[in-house]
Design an enzyme around this catalytic site. Structure first.
Site, short mmCIF file in Angstrom:
data_model
loop_
_atom_site.label_atom_id
_atom_site.label_comp_id
_atom_site.label_asym_id
_atom_site.label_seq_id
_atom_site.Cartn_x
_atom_site.Cartn_y
_atom_site.Cartn_z
N TYR A 1 9.75 0.52 3.90
CA TYR A 1 9.96 1.96 3.82
C TYR A 1 11.41 2.30 4.07
O TYR A 1 12.10 1.59 4.81
CB TYR A 1 9.11 2.70 4.86
CG TYR A 1 7.62 2.56 4.64
CD1 TYR A 1 6.93 3.46 3.84
CD2 TYR A 1 6.90 1.52 5.25
CE1 TYR A 1 5.57 3.34 3.64
CE2 TYR A 1 5.54 1.39 5.06
CZ TYR A 1 4.88 2.31 4.25
OH TYR A 1 3.54 2.18 4.05
N ASP B 1 2.25 8.97 1.53
CA ASP B 1 2.08 10.40 1.82
C ASP B 1 2.52 11.20 0.61
O ASP B 1 3.36 10.76 -0.18
CB ASP B 1 2.94 10.80 3.03
CG ASP B 1 2.40 10.21 4.32
OD1 ASP B 1 1.19 9.90 4.38
OD2 ASP B 1 3.19 10.04 5.26
N TYR C 1 1.45 3.66 9.97
CA TYR C 1 1.88 5.05 9.80
C TYR C 1 3.34 5.17 10.23
O TYR C 1 3.66 5.12 11.42
CB TYR C 1 1.01 5.99 10.63
CG TYR C 1 -0.45 5.99 10.21
CD1 TYR C 1 -0.85 6.59 9.00
CD2 TYR C 1 -1.42 5.40 11.00
CE1 TYR C 1 -2.18 6.59 8.61
CE2 TYR C 1 -2.76 5.41 10.62
CZ TYR C 1 -3.13 6.01 9.42
OH TYR C 1 -4.44 6.01 9.04
#
Ligand SMILES: [Zn+2]
Length: 442
Positions: free
Chosen positions: A334, A265, A406
């Protein structure tokens, strides 16, 4: 000499005589009609040999009083200088031979030399170390070749296009030190030959591809420039602009584009391992720039932008597709900072770590991107989660999962479109406030 060989040569001479009685041909174009037989000769030399044998035949026939002067006249008219001079010696009559039916007498050694010199000039202008020659011949020339092929059943013939390509390629390799490369040439040179053998040369410079990795040390950096409807740039810099600014001038290239293994993103940093990418330098005037020189320019620019990019090695066009396609297969780690309006308890965090161990997650396309992406469901896997509490309402989590998952939706659940989610498991609303990509697996 074996009798088989003698029979082959006399067959070739006989057929050539038949052709030359009707069609004017230079030695090269005559020799090319019998290319398949080789005989260890170039087309030019093979044609010359055939004509020498025909000249001998004319002398023999004449001395035996066997043949008609008309046949000899036609051979002299169509066979070029060599047969014309034999005719003159015998009959004492001057003849101006006709020019070649295929090439008009223009396809000569000096023609190849001239074309190859021009091709070399172009290759030097493009700093090319490898090349490919393409040849386009006028339809009329091809029609004439086909004409002969059909009329005389010449399946032994090579096309003029092929010979031009080979001979020009050979000369270029000799003269300018570039090497021919049929699959991945720096520059493709196309020679277009008109019916009168005038020609033009065009060239196509292939891009330079280099593999590397990038790191985004700040947020709000897009991959490519993001222009709003009112025509303004939404983010002050993109990875592509960064690469372009560093490299366009040293490669003297028209444009530089990036092909990355997926993307994070805009507001996420890319730290840790960095993300693989391929850089495509379009129409470079300088190609032989060392990777170190390019890296130096990139490092220099990293002082002004929170972007780091390191190039590894030259690669090919096919790796661009590879890097893009297998991006989905690369697992990621992440780091996400999460805020909760309600107080977070230690047991919430234990629950999350335990629950998200090798857990399948179903995700419908996130509402935030529904405008530009089709609504569909995909299944991804979360392999492991590790959490540290930062304050009563904030925790930080490392998430090891499939590429393409996501993460923001994994945290807040996206109105039930991502199942299960962190919010669902702890039964509290959760808001991801900071996201970083820490690792993109090799
Ligand atoms: Zn010719």
């Amino acid at each position: 000499m074996s009798s088989e060989f003698t029979a082959l040569v006399s067959d070739i001479v006989e057929r050539s005589e038949k052709i030359l009685l009707e069609t004017p041909l230079c030695s090269r174009c005559l020799g090319r009609l019998f290319a398949k037989y080789g005989l260890g000769l170039s087309n030019q030399d093979r044609g010359l040999m055939i004509k020498t044998l025909l000249a001998l035949k004319i002398f023999t026939e004449y001395s035996r009083g066997e043949s008609s002067r008309r046949n000899h006249y036609m051979l002299a008219l169509n066979g070029g200088d060599q047969l014309a001079s034999s005719y003159m010696k015998i009959y004492g009559e001057e003849i101006s031979p006709l020019s070649c039916y295929i090439c008009g007498g223009k396809f000569t050694g000096s023609f190849i030399q001239e074309v190859s010199e021009k091709a070399c000039e172009i290759l030097r202008e493009h700093d090319a170390s490898s090349f490919l020659i393409g040849v386009v011949v006028d339809e009329e020339i091809s029609r004439r070749e086909l004409d002969l092929l059909v009329k005389y059943g010449l399946e032994s013939m090579e096309s003029i296009k092929r010979e031009l390509k080979r001979e020009i390629g050979k000369k270029v390799a000799e003269n300018c030190g570039s090497t021919p490369n049929f699959t991945n040439p720096d520059v493709v040179v196309v020679v277009k030959i008109e019916r009168d053998f005038t020609y033009s040369i065009t060239s196509e410079s292939n891009p330079v591809f280099i593999s590397g990795r990038y790191w985004k040390l700040g947020r709000n950096i897009s991959h490519v420039p993001w222009i709003t409807r009112s025509g303004f740039k939404k983010y002050s810099v993109s990875i592509q602009e960064f690469v372009g600014e560093a490299l366009r001038s040293i490669y003297q290239s028209e444009d530089v584009v990036i092909h990355a293994a997926g993307r994070e993103d805009v507001d996420a940093r890319m730290i840790g391992s960095g993300r693989p990418l391929i850089i495509e330098i379009k129409k470079p005037v300088k190609r032989s720039i060392g990777i170190e020189e390019a890296n130096k320019a990139l490092r220099e620019l990293s002082r002004r932008y929170p972007i780091v990019l390191e190039l590894f090695s030259r690669t090919t066009r096919s790796s661009k597709v590879f890097v893009k396609n297998e991006a989905k297969l690369r697992r990621k780690v992440y780091r996400v900072a999460v805020y909760s309006p309600e107080e977070i308890l230690p047991q919430d965090l234990v629950k999350l770590e335990e629950f998200f161990s090798n857990r399948e997650v179903k995700q419908r396309t996130p509402t935030r991107i529904l405008r530009r992406k089709k609504d569909r469901e995909k299944t991804k896997r979360v392999y492991a989660v590790r959490i540290v509490q930062v304050s009563r309402r904030v925790f930080e989590s490392l998430i090891y999962c499939d590429g393409g998952l996501y993460v923001k939706e994994l945290i807040h659940g996206d109105y039930g479109r991502t199942v299960p989610s962190f919010a669902e498991v702890v039964g509290k609303p959760l808001i991801p406030i900071e996201l970083d990509v820490v690792l993109v697996e090799d």
